[in-house]
Structures are given as C-alpha cells and as structure tokens.
Design an enzyme around this catalytic site. Structure first.
Site, PDB file in Angstrom:
ATOM      1  N   PHE A  30       1.012  -1.217   0.035  1.00 31.31           N
ATOM      2  CA  PHE A  30       0.078   0.021   0.022  1.00 31.31           C
ATOM      3  C   PHE A  30       0.782   1.320  -0.129  1.00 31.31           C
ATOM      4  O   PHE A  30       0.530   2.071   0.463  1.00 31.31           O
ATOM      5  CB  PHE A  30      -1.050  -0.073   1.251  1.00 31.31           C
ATOM      6  CG  PHE A  30      -1.756  -1.411   1.463  1.00 31.31           C
ATOM      7  CD1 PHE A  30      -2.432  -1.921   0.708  1.00 31.31           C
ATOM      8  CD2 PHE A  30      -1.262  -1.905   2.588  1.00 31.31           C
ATOM      9  CE1 PHE A  30      -2.983  -3.203   0.816  1.00 31.31           C
ATOM     10  CE2 PHE A  30      -1.932  -3.083   2.719  1.00 31.31           C
ATOM     11  CZ  PHE A  30      -2.870  -3.882   1.860  1.00 31.31           C
ATOM     12  N   ARG A  31       1.923   1.026  -0.664  1.00 36.26           N
ATOM     13  CA  ARG A  31       2.968   2.354  -0.630  1.00 36.26           C
ATOM     14  C   ARG A  31       3.409   2.789   0.924  1.00 36.26           C
ATOM     15  O   ARG A  31       3.856   3.892   0.911  1.00 36.26           O
ATOM     16  CB  ARG A  31       2.416   3.406  -1.470  1.00 36.26           C
ATOM     17  CG  ARG A  31       2.080   3.108  -2.822  1.00 36.26           C
ATOM     18  CD  ARG A  31       1.781   4.239  -3.645  1.00 36.26           C
ATOM     19  NE  ARG A  31       3.008   5.045  -4.026  1.00 36.26           N
ATOM     20  CZ  ARG A  31       4.060   4.685  -4.930  1.00 36.26           C
ATOM     21  NH1 ARG A  31       3.823   3.446  -5.498  1.00 36.26           N
ATOM     22  NH2 ARG A  31       5.163   5.490  -5.047  1.00 36.26           N
ATOM     23  N   LEU A  32       3.327   1.674   1.695  1.00 34.01           N
ATOM     24  CA  LEU A  32       3.680   1.975   3.061  1.00 34.01           C
ATOM     25  C   LEU A  32       5.232   1.643   3.304  1.00 34.01           C
ATOM     26  O   LEU A  32       5.444   0.452   3.705  1.00 34.01           O
ATOM     27  CB  LEU A  32       3.036   1.513   4.168  1.00 34.01           C
ATOM     28  CG  LEU A  32       1.440   2.328   4.128  1.00 34.01           C
ATOM     29  CD1 LEU A  32       0.557   1.348   5.283  1.00 34.01           C
ATOM     30  CD2 LEU A  32       1.620   3.695   4.508  1.00 34.01           C
TER      31      LEU A  32
END
Length: 203
Positions: free
Chosen positions: A181-183
């Site tokens: 999640f682009r974390l």
C-alpha cells in the site's frame, strides 16, 4: 528474492557500511546484470544539477569509489562543489540505497592500479573519448580510437593524466524497502559527533 518483512530498526546493522555490504552482496549473488550500477548526482557551484550512471569499483569505511575522465562534466562539477549523492536501485528486490556525502580524488597510485586491470579496449577508449565535449560526427571518435590503438600497438596502454577515481565519503545513508500500500520502510543513518544515528522516515 528477499524477506521484506525482516527489515526494521531492530534487524539492521548499527554500522551503515556493514548494512550496505549485506544488501550489496545479496544482489551480487542474484545474477543481476550490473548490480554495481549506481546513479551519481552532482551540482555545479551555482546549483545546476546533473545525474548519470557510473559503476561502483570499490568501497570500504573510507567511502565509495568510481572512476571517470577528470575533464568530464561530472568532474568539473565535483571540482567546484564536492558534495554528491549515489543511488542504488534494485527492482529485483524492491530495494534502494541512497548515499550522500563529500567527494575527493583518489590517490594517483590507486588510479594507476585500477587502470591496469581494465580491458585493453577500455584503456584505449579512455584516450579516444574526450568525455563530455562536442564531436562533429561518430567517425571522429572511431578515428581517434584507431589512432591510439596503433600508438600503443607494441606497448602497454598508459593511463591518461586526466583519468582517475573519486571517493565519496558518506555523511548520510537511506535504506529503502518497498512496502504494501506504498507504506515503504525508510531507515536513515546520519553521522552526528562521529556516531551513526538511525532514524525512520515516513514513506
């Protein structure tokens, strides 16, 4: 290729050079075509920025070494502004390493030693190419190569006085690993009072 979950402040080495070695050696074993390829960013004294790909040729706790023509654009920029940055990006493992610091030329003896290990054709190209200068056409480059090939046909190729290495002395590292999640995970090492301080950045 890697265990992306096993990457945190608790698992990284407290020494960024060791952490770099760990990741770099992993990629050497993957069979990647050019794992030593790195983007070098430099800037002129008046702030004009440029970036290009160079090859890492050596590294240890004193810094990261690459070789080039001392009359190239990158070299002129480093002469007027020694600060520079390196970026290693390996899509195979969804990892990258950023390194920032100050550069200096390596001793001539080191440049001589490395030049002797280069393939003869690469040694000749160091003479043939006046790096970063405008040339009228491709044939000019080929003609210069043939000229120096003939010049050194019966002896070893000498190192041009304008060719040698730079060493980047790191002041800051960032180890980046892609997350869901682009974390992403971003751990930095900053040198403060001769101690490497580890901090986490938001992605």
């Amino acid at each position: 290729m890697t265990d992306n979950k096993n990457f945190s402040e608790k698992t990284v080495d407290p020494d960024p050079f060791v952490q770099f070695k760990n990741w770099y050696n992993e990629h050497l074993s993957y069979g990647i075509a050019i794992p030593e390829s790195t983007t070098l960013a430099t800037a002129s004294a008046d702030g004009k920025v440029s970036a290009r790909t160079v090859l890492l040729k050596d590294y240890n706790e004193s810094g990261f070494v690459f070789f080039t023509n001392y009359e190239s654009r990158k070299s002129f920029q480093l002469s007027s502004n020694p600060r520079a940055a390196l970026l290693f990006y390996w899509p195979e493992s969804s990892r990258q390493i950023r390194i920032e610091g100050v550069t200096e030329k390596v001793p001539e003896a080191d440049s001589e030693l490395y030049f002797k290990t280069r393939p003869r054709e690469s040694q000749l190209s160091s003479w043939a190419s006046r790096q970063s200068t405008v040339i009228p056409y491709r044939q000019d480059l080929d003609d210069r190569y043939i000229y120096f090939k003939n010049k050194f046909s019966e002896r070893s190729v000498e190192r041009p006085h304008y060719w040698g290495g730079f060493r980047l002395h790191p002041e800051w590292f960032e180890f980046w690993q892609e997350g869901e999640f682009r974390l992403h995970d971003r751990l930095t090492y900053t040198k403060r009072n001769n101690v490497w301080v580890i901090e986490r950045l938001a992605p």
